[in-house]
Structures are given as structure tokens and as C-alpha cells.
Design a protein around this motif. Structure first.
Motif, PDB file in Angstrom:
ATOM      1  N   ASN A 142       0.779  -1.093   0.016  1.00  0.00           N
ATOM      2  CA  ASN A 142       0.091   0.051   0.059  1.00  0.00           C
ATOM      3  C   ASN A 142       0.928   1.081   0.170  1.00  0.00           C
ATOM      4  O   ASN A 142       0.528   2.079  -0.734  1.00  0.00           O
ATOM      5  N   TYR A 143       2.014   1.252   0.743  1.00  0.00           N
ATOM      6  CA  TYR A 143       2.585   2.504   0.764  1.00  0.00           C
ATOM      7  C   TYR A 143       3.513   2.530  -0.653  1.00  0.00           C
ATOM      8  O   TYR A 143       3.623   3.613  -1.108  1.00  0.00           O
ATOM      9  N   GLY A 144       3.874   1.588  -1.166  1.00  0.00           N
ATOM     10  CA  GLY A 144       4.377   1.754  -2.555  1.00  0.00           C
ATOM     11  C   GLY A 144       3.540   2.338  -3.665  1.00  0.00           C
ATOM     12  O   GLY A 144       3.870   2.849  -4.367  1.00  0.00           O
ATOM     13  N   LEU A 145       2.370   1.678  -3.413  1.00  0.00           N
ATOM     14  CA  LEU A 145       1.304   2.104  -4.411  1.00  0.00           C
ATOM     15  C   LEU A 145       1.005   3.636  -4.293  1.00  0.00           C
ATOM     16  O   LEU A 145       0.861   4.455  -5.233  1.00  0.00           O
ATOM     17  N   GLU A 146       1.171   4.350  -2.886  1.00  0.00           N
ATOM     18  CA  GLU A 146       0.924   5.755  -2.561  1.00  0.00           C
ATOM     19  C   GLU A 146       2.215   6.250  -3.202  1.00  0.00           C
ATOM     20  O   GLU A 146       2.181   7.388  -3.748  1.00  0.00           O
ATOM     21  N   HIS A 147       3.639   5.696  -3.313  1.00  0.00           N
ATOM     22  CA  HIS A 147       4.649   6.372  -3.557  1.00  0.00           C
ATOM     23  C   HIS A 147       5.016   6.328  -5.068  1.00  0.00           C
ATOM     24  O   HIS A 147       5.437   7.321  -5.602  1.00  0.00           O
ATOM     25  N   TRP A 148       4.763   5.295  -5.442  1.00  0.00           N
ATOM     26  CA  TRP A 148       5.272   5.025  -6.886  1.00  0.00           C
ATOM     27  C   TRP A 148       4.109   5.110  -7.929  1.00  0.00           C
ATOM     28  O   TRP A 148       4.046   4.991  -9.160  1.00  0.00           O
ATOM     29  N   GLY A 149       2.918   4.881  -7.365  1.00  0.00           N
ATOM     30  CA  GLY A 149       1.661   4.853  -8.288  1.00  0.00           C
ATOM     31  C   GLY A 149       1.044   3.650  -8.289  1.00  0.00           C
ATOM     32  O   GLY A 149       1.451   2.413  -7.848  1.00  0.00           O
ATOM     33  N   SER A 150      -0.184   3.738  -8.577  1.00  0.00           N
ATOM     34  CA  SER A 150      -1.150   2.432  -8.625  1.00  0.00           C
ATOM     35  C   SER A 150      -1.439   2.010  -9.973  1.00  0.00           C
ATOM     36  O   SER A 150      -2.493   1.052 -10.409  1.00  0.00           O
ATOM     37  N   ASP A 151      -0.698   2.601 -11.161  1.00  0.00           N
ATOM     38  CA  ASP A 151      -1.073   2.277 -12.562  1.00  0.00           C
ATOM     39  C   ASP A 151      -0.213   0.817 -12.653  1.00  0.00           C
ATOM     40  O   ASP A 151       0.718   0.698 -11.802  1.00  0.00           O
ATOM     41  N   THR A 152       0.136   0.528 -13.847  1.00  0.00           N
ATOM     42  CA  THR A 152       0.672  -0.612 -14.265  1.00  0.00           C
ATOM     43  C   THR A 152       2.254  -0.113 -13.692  1.00  0.00           C
ATOM     44  O   THR A 152       3.025  -1.281 -13.204  1.00  0.00           O
ATOM     45  N   GLN A 153       2.636   0.906 -14.118  1.00  0.00           N
ATOM     46  CA  GLN A 153       4.208   1.136 -13.902  1.00  0.00           C
ATOM     47  C   GLN A 153       4.482   1.253 -12.341  1.00  0.00           C
ATOM     48  O   GLN A 153       5.432   0.625 -12.048  1.00  0.00           O
ATOM     49  N   GLY A 154       3.613   1.783 -11.628  1.00  0.00           N
ATOM     50  CA  GLY A 154       3.914   1.806 -10.155  1.00  0.00           C
ATOM     51  C   GLY A 154       3.624   0.560  -9.497  1.00  0.00           C
ATOM     52  O   GLY A 154       4.233   0.203  -8.512  1.00  0.00           O
ATOM     53  N   VAL A 155       2.702  -0.285 -10.132  1.00  0.00           N
ATOM     54  CA  VAL A 155       2.487  -1.886  -9.307  1.00  0.00           C
ATOM     55  C   VAL A 155       3.639  -2.451  -9.694  1.00  0.00           C
ATOM     56  O   VAL A 155       4.185  -3.220  -8.786  1.00  0.00           O
ATOM     57  N   GLU A 156       4.396  -2.423 -10.809  1.00  0.00           N
ATOM     58  CA  GLU A 156       5.432  -3.625 -11.145  1.00  0.00           C
ATOM     59  C   GLU A 156       6.690  -2.613 -10.397  1.00  0.00           C
ATOM     60  O   GLU A 156       7.741  -3.452  -9.950  1.00  0.00           O
ATOM     61  N   LYS A 157       6.650  -1.279 -10.136  1.00  0.00           N
ATOM     62  CA  LYS A 157       7.938  -0.876  -9.561  1.00  0.00           C
ATOM     63  C   LYS A 157       7.678  -1.317  -7.981  1.00  0.00           C
ATOM     64  O   LYS A 157       8.740  -1.809  -7.356  1.00  0.00           O
ATOM     65  N   THR A 158       6.713  -1.393  -7.561  1.00  0.00           N
ATOM     66  CA  THR A 158       6.414  -1.586  -6.175  1.00  0.00           C
ATOM     67  C   THR A 158       6.685  -3.283  -6.142  1.00  0.00           C
ATOM     68  O   THR A 158       7.251  -3.836  -5.140  1.00  0.00           O
ATOM     69  N   ARG A 159       6.383  -3.988  -6.986  1.00  0.00           N
ATOM     70  CA  ARG A 159       6.737  -5.381  -6.968  1.00  0.00           C
ATOM     71  C   ARG A 159       8.163  -5.963  -7.148  1.00  0.00           C
ATOM     72  O   ARG A 159       8.650  -6.552  -6.351  1.00  0.00           O
ATOM     73  N   ASN A 160       8.927  -4.976  -7.822  1.00  0.00           N
ATOM     74  CA  ASN A 160      10.419  -5.197  -7.803  1.00  0.00           C
ATOM     75  C   ASN A 160      11.090  -4.974  -6.778  1.00  0.00           C
ATOM     76  O   ASN A 160      12.081  -5.547  -6.360  1.00  0.00           O
ATOM     77  N   PHE A 161      10.729  -3.636  -5.950  1.00  0.00           N
ATOM     78  CA  PHE A 161      11.185  -3.294  -4.735  1.00  0.00           C
ATOM     79  C   PHE A 161      10.833  -4.512  -3.658  1.00  0.00           C
ATOM     80  O   PHE A 161      11.705  -4.701  -2.706  1.00  0.00           O
TER      81      PHE A 161
END
Length: 616
Positions: free
Chosen positions: A521-540
Motif C-alpha cells: 500500500n505504501y508503495g502504491l502511494e509512493h510509486w503509483g497504482s497504475d501498471t508502472q507503479g504496481v510493477e515498481k512496487t513489485r520489484n522493490f
């Protein structure tokens, strides 16, 4: 009676009933994991294998067994940018539902037809959007991977007015890069008056030294002849007393104010738990997790001063600070007084921090060979100029992180610390290993204790091998002013709670999954909840899981606490999820990420930055 399962030397002591073999472990996990396609790697393959890895010869029988060196970094890992997971992206003007037309018009390379975008958009991950439920509005609109929670049948972005009004003006993240400042940095239009004034004093000093060296050589004979006359006139200098230092130019009131330490912001560092500035994994969402568990001091990831001065948005993102970080600093890396001083002045004027840290402990070759990181410990003249220069332009305390030295059996920190006190450092953090050692030996806390006495009254924090409250208690028995936690926080972020409450926490697998959900949830808030944000959150998250898998639940240990350099053998957890979280296989980490962020894209590939068996 010997165990039925053979345990290798250096492995953690786990109760016999939980031990298993590699084959049975992977077979058990495969039963609950989605089936792999034929072109994907087999479940028994090593996730961190690398062509460059060297092979070692083995034992007395003469048989050769290939043993791969599982330490260091995966330097040749594949890198797929998150934006490549979408075939076509929607224009920002459409996402934000602006009344005006797109600024780029017909030249815009993004889609402007919502229906066309929706035909290629990946399926939604879930029915509830964290951003919409928290702030009343999701700025990613139809591109959000949870869009069904806040879009109308006409594909318009919905607004929860009451919640949005409550959150209006709430600044959860600070230290954003201003677009105008970025433009000025790129065009080199930013003025650094404080830094320039300091650098002139360095240059004047160099010229004076050069001139005096030439004069002393030319007037050597004159001094010998005039020595007798000076003695007769009572002007002979006493043995061991240096001649008075000559000042170059008048000292102004501004110089005196800048040099006055009491004018700087005062920060109480004593007896605090300090989350180390961790490259890659020490991102803002992870720091929020650690703050929730009791970390007192947080610091941003190492930022390169040259990149900051060029206005690189990706580097400035490392400086962002969440509202929950009440005692926050940023860490800079550089090797020259001019760039480091200018960067310090730039940050002092444009971001909100409580202290600035100099990284003089980074061991990686890329930094060290340029003279930065650990290289500064061997370049004391440049190091002094950097510290004094940054101190002259900062209104907040300047701290330094160092190692014991560069070579394994040649400690130099004890010589450097008394000098740093003179330079005006407000806090010193000492990692109890040399650059050469990396993580192959235990941290030398006896040496840290010795150095802490030399540092007084400047506070010195110790760092190395803290994985339990017992380790923290032993560390506090030395003379350190506080403790820095690095790998221990990655393996178990609830370590801060354990230290503050003096207990071992037998945390359940469901509680650990909740921690990962919070990170998501913190990752989606920080990097975004679109595809780019979701995959960036996943990678971290996957980077973090490469450390998190090393944790062994307290209830499974034969001997408590777990030591940081003991590797876990193959064991079955008390439930499937606990076993899954113990896996050191990339496919299982991806499976955990899919439980929170949905299926990975078709072209998804991941290899951790640090080898999962780095301690093996």
C-alpha cells in the motif's frame, strides 16, 4: 542420536522435527504454486546463478565438485523498465481529465482514446483502491490497476468529496524536485555563493603554500645567515613552537557566524535506533514500515552529489521524506570538495532535513575507484576539505559514516576519528568491518568500543550484526551512543520493537504477510497504482524478499536467537505460508508478490541485486 537430515556446518540450529531435504521442500511448495510453463526454469534451479561466478575445487578424494561463490552482486542481471509492461500508455491530459487539449497535440506519442487504451489494459488487480479509500481520489484514474473501485460506467474518475476535503492540504511526502529548480540546474543557472566563498579560501591556501615553498627554497641560505643575528636581538623562536599562522584576507562577521557551531540546528542523537541508509531496499515505503515498528532515525538512500547537481529526477527521488519520519537525514556520496559543498548548499536551501550524512563507508568498486565511499578514508586532505566545506554551508548537523578501514588487518578509523572531531562532525557511525571484509567476518565491536572513547564528546553509533535484542544489549554495553541497524532490519523489520520491548517476537506468517501488504500500500502511494507503479512496487518487494527469506521463526529454533551469519537449512514451517516465506527461490518470491499485486506481466523477469545466498 544423529538427525535423519544432514545439516551443513554454519547452518542455524532448527528443531529436528522441522528439518527437511531440498527435494521435499521444493516438492511441498510446488504443490501450492501455480504450474510453470515448459520454457520457464525448473524449481530446483538456483535463482541466483550467474555465468561469471567462479568455481572452486574441492576435497581430498580428488573428486571435483562445482561450488559456486554465492556472494556479492548479480552484476549482469536483466533490467526491464516498468513502463515496458504496457503496449500503449494513456496521455496524462486524459488521465487527469483536463478541459484543455494536450500540450503536444498531434505530436504526442501517448493514446488519447480511452476506449482504445482499455482494450489493451491489463486486468485489474483488486476491487479496492488504497489511494481512493485513503485520500478520496485516485490520481491515476482509468489507468489505476484497481480502477473499478473509483470509475463510473462512463469511465469517469469518481471523487469521495468528504474524504477528499479531509485530506486536502495534507502533505504526506516532502522534498519534491521543483520543475523550475530542475530547469535552472540543467542550464547551470543556480548560484552557490556560500560554496564559492569557501572554495576560494581553499584555492588561496594552495597558492600561498606553493608560493611559500618557492620562497623557502630561495631564502634557505638567508635564514641560516640571519639566524645568528636574530639570536643576538632576542628574536630566536623557541624549540617546538610553530610560527603564527598567517590569515589571508579579512574575516567578516558572516564568516564568524558561519563557523559558530551553536548556530546550527541541534539534534539529540543519544540512545536512538538508527535505520541505516540502505541502497535499493531503504526506499520510502520500507522506511515507513520500520518507523511503525519503532525506528527513531531514518536516512534516505545514498545519493550521488553530481547527479543531484544535474537535476536528475531519479536521484532527487531518493531525498523524499514521509511525514512520519520525524528525525530524517539524507546521505550524499562524492569525492571532491567543490561538488560536495555545492550540493550541500543546494539541499540546505531546497529540502527539509534534520541532518546530512557523508558516505565514506561504501565498499563498491564503482564508488571506491573514483575516490568516494571508503576511498575518502585514505584521502584525508580531501576528506577534511569536504567536511569543512559542507559544514560552512549547512544549517543542520553534518554526520559521517565510516568503516574500520580499507584493508582487512589495517584499521585506520581510530586515527581518523580525532581528526573528524576537529573538522566539526556532529555524529560518527562506525561499521565494524573493513572494505575488504565486506560481510565475510563478524563485526568488531571491541574496536567500535575503543573508537567510541576517542570520539567523545561527539556521539558515535555502532553498526554490524544486530539481529536480536540480545545483540543490541551487548552493543549497548560498549561506549556507543546509539545503534545503527542495516541487514537486521531487512531480515526482520520488527527488530526495532523487539529491542525496545526486550523480547523475542515469534511473529506468525500471517502477520508477516500483513507487513508486506502494508509495504504494498505504501508503495502504491509512493510509486503509483497504475501498471508502472504496481510493477515498481513489485520489484522493490522482491528485492526485500531476498533478505526477508533469511528469517527463521523463533518457535522453530533450537537455540535462540538467530545469528545473522548463520544460514537457514531447508525446513518446513508451521503452515504453508511460513514455508513459502522461507524459500530462497525467486519463483516463490514472485508467488508471494502475486498474492498482493496480482499476476506478473508476460515478459516479467527478476534477479535480485544481491545474491540470496550472499552469506553462504
Amino acid at each position: 542420536m544423529e538427525s535423519a537430515v544432514e545439516v551443513e556446518r554454519g547452518a542455524a540450529a532448527i528443531k529436528e522435527q522441522f528439518l527437511t531435504t531440498k527435494e521435499k521442500f521444493h516438492e511441498f511448495l510446488a504443490s501450492g504454486r501455480p504450474r510453470q510453463s515448459s520454457d520457464e526454469p525448473d524449481g530446483d534451479s538456483e535463482p541466483t546463478a550467474e555465468p561469471e561466478q567462479k568455481k572452486m575445487k574441492l576435497d581430498s578424494d580428488g573428486d571435483k565438485k562445482d561450488k559456486k561463490r554465492m556472494r556479492g552482486q548479480n552484476k549482469s542481471r536483466p533490467h526491464i523498465k516498468p513502463h515496458s509492461y504496457e503496449e500503449r500508455r494513456l496521455c496524462t491530459s486524459i488521465i487527469q481529465e483536463r478541459d484543455t487539449k494536450c500540450f503536444f497535440g498531434d505530436k504526442c506519442r501517448f493514446l488519447h482514446d480511452v476506449s482504445e487504451y482499455m482494450s489493451t489494459k491489463a486486468a485489474d488487480v483488486g476491487d479496492q483502491c488504497y489511494l481512493y479509500n485513503t485520500f478520496g481520489r485516485c490520481q491515476y484514474g482509468v489507468t489505476c490497476r484497481f480502477a473499478k473501485a473509483h470509475t463510473s460506467p462512463e469511465l469517469k474518475n469518481l471523487l469521495n468529496e468528504d474524504l477528499y476535503k479531509d485530506c486536502a492540504g495534507r502533505d504526506t511526502t516532502r522534498n519534491h524536485l521543483d520543475k523550475e529548480l530542475q530547469r535552472q540546474l540543467r542550464k547551470k543557472q543556480v548560484k552557490f555563493s556560500g560554496a564559492e566563498a569557501y572554495l576560494k579560501t581553499i584555492n588561496r591556501g594552495k597558492k600561498a603554500e606553493h608560493k611559500s615553498a618557492e620562497e623557502s627554497h630561495a631564502s634557505n641560505e638567508e635564514e641560516k645567515q640571519s639566524g645568528a643575528g636574530d639570536a643576538a636581538n632576542g628574536q630566536q623562536t623557541k624549540d617546538g613552537v610553530d610560527p603564527p599562522v598567517k590569515t589571508v584576507g579579512p574575516i567578516t562577521d558572516a564568516d564568524i557566524i558561519k563557523l559558530r557551531p551553536c548556530e546550527k540546528k541541534q539534534v539529540d542523537f543519544s540512545d536512538k535506533l538508527y535505520l541505516a541508509p540502505l541502497t535499493t531496499c531503504g526506499n520510502l515505503p520500507f522506511r515507513r514500515v520500520c518507523k511503525r515498528f519503532g525506528a527513531d532515525i531514518t536516512c534516505g538512500e545514498m545519493a550521488m552529489c553530481t547527479n543531484l547537481l544535474q537535476g536528475q529526477a531519479s536521484e532527487w527521488a531518493l531525498l523524499k521524506r514521509h511525514a512520519s519520519e520525524d528525525l530524517f537525514g539524507v546521505q550524499l556520496e562524492g569525492c571532491f570538495p567543490d561538488t560536495m559543498t555545492r550540493c550541500a548548499e543546494l539541499l540546505n536551501q531546497n529540502i527539509d532535513v534534520d541532518f546530512v550524512d557523508i558516505n565514506s563507508g561504501c565498499p563498491i568498486d564503482l564508488v571506491y575507484k573514483k575516490g568516494g565511499g571508503c576511498g575518502l578514508m585514505t584521502r584525508t586532505s580531501k576528506f577534511e576539505q569536504i567536511v569543512r566545506g559542507m559544514n560552512s554551508v549547512l544549517d543542520v548537523p553534518l554526520t559521517v559514516k565510516i568503516r574500520t578501514g580499507v584493508q582487512q588487518n589495517c584499521n585506520v578509523a581510530h586515527k581518523l576519528i580525532p581528526e573528524m572531531k576537529k573538522w566539526g562532525v556532529s555524529l560518527i557511525t562506525l561499521h565494524g568491518r573493513s572494505r575488504e571484509q565486506r560481510y565475510t567476518k563478524s563485526a568488531d565491536w571491541e574496536y567500535i568500543d575503543t573508537c567510541s572513547k576517542l570520539a567523545a564528546p561527539v556521539p558515535l553509533f555502532g553498526n554490524g550484526d544486530i539481529l536480536s535484542y540480545e545483540d543490541a544489549m551487548k552493543a549497548r554495553e560498549t561506549g556507543v551512543s546509539g545503534i545503527m541497524v542495516a541487514r537486521g532490519a531487512l531480515i526482520k523489520p520488527w527488530l526495532f520493537t523487539e529491542i525496545k520491548e526486550n523480547r523475542h517476537w515469534d511473529i506468525s506468517s500471517s502477520e508477516r504477510l500483513d507487513i508486506l501488504r502494508d509495504f504494498t500500500n505504501y508503495g502504491l502511494e509512493h510509486w503509483g497504482s497504475d501498471t508502472q507503479g504496481v510493477e515498481k512496487t513489485r520489484n522493490f518487494m522482491l528485492e526485500w524478499l531476498s533478505f526477508l527469506c533469511r528469517y527463521i521463526p523463533v518457535g522453530l529454533l533450537e537455540r535462540v536467537p538467530q545469528k545473522i551469519n548463520e544460514r537457514p537449512p531447508f525446513y518446513m514451517g508451521r503452515d504453508y505460508l511460513e514455508s513459502l516465506m522461507a524459500s530462497q527461490h525467486v519463483d516463490d518470491w514472485i508467488h508471494i508478490s502475486e498474492m498482493l499485486l496480482g499476476p506478473v506481466p508476460k515478459n516479467f523477469s527478476f534477479l535480485p541485486k544481491h545474491k540470496a545466498n550472499a552469506y553462504k
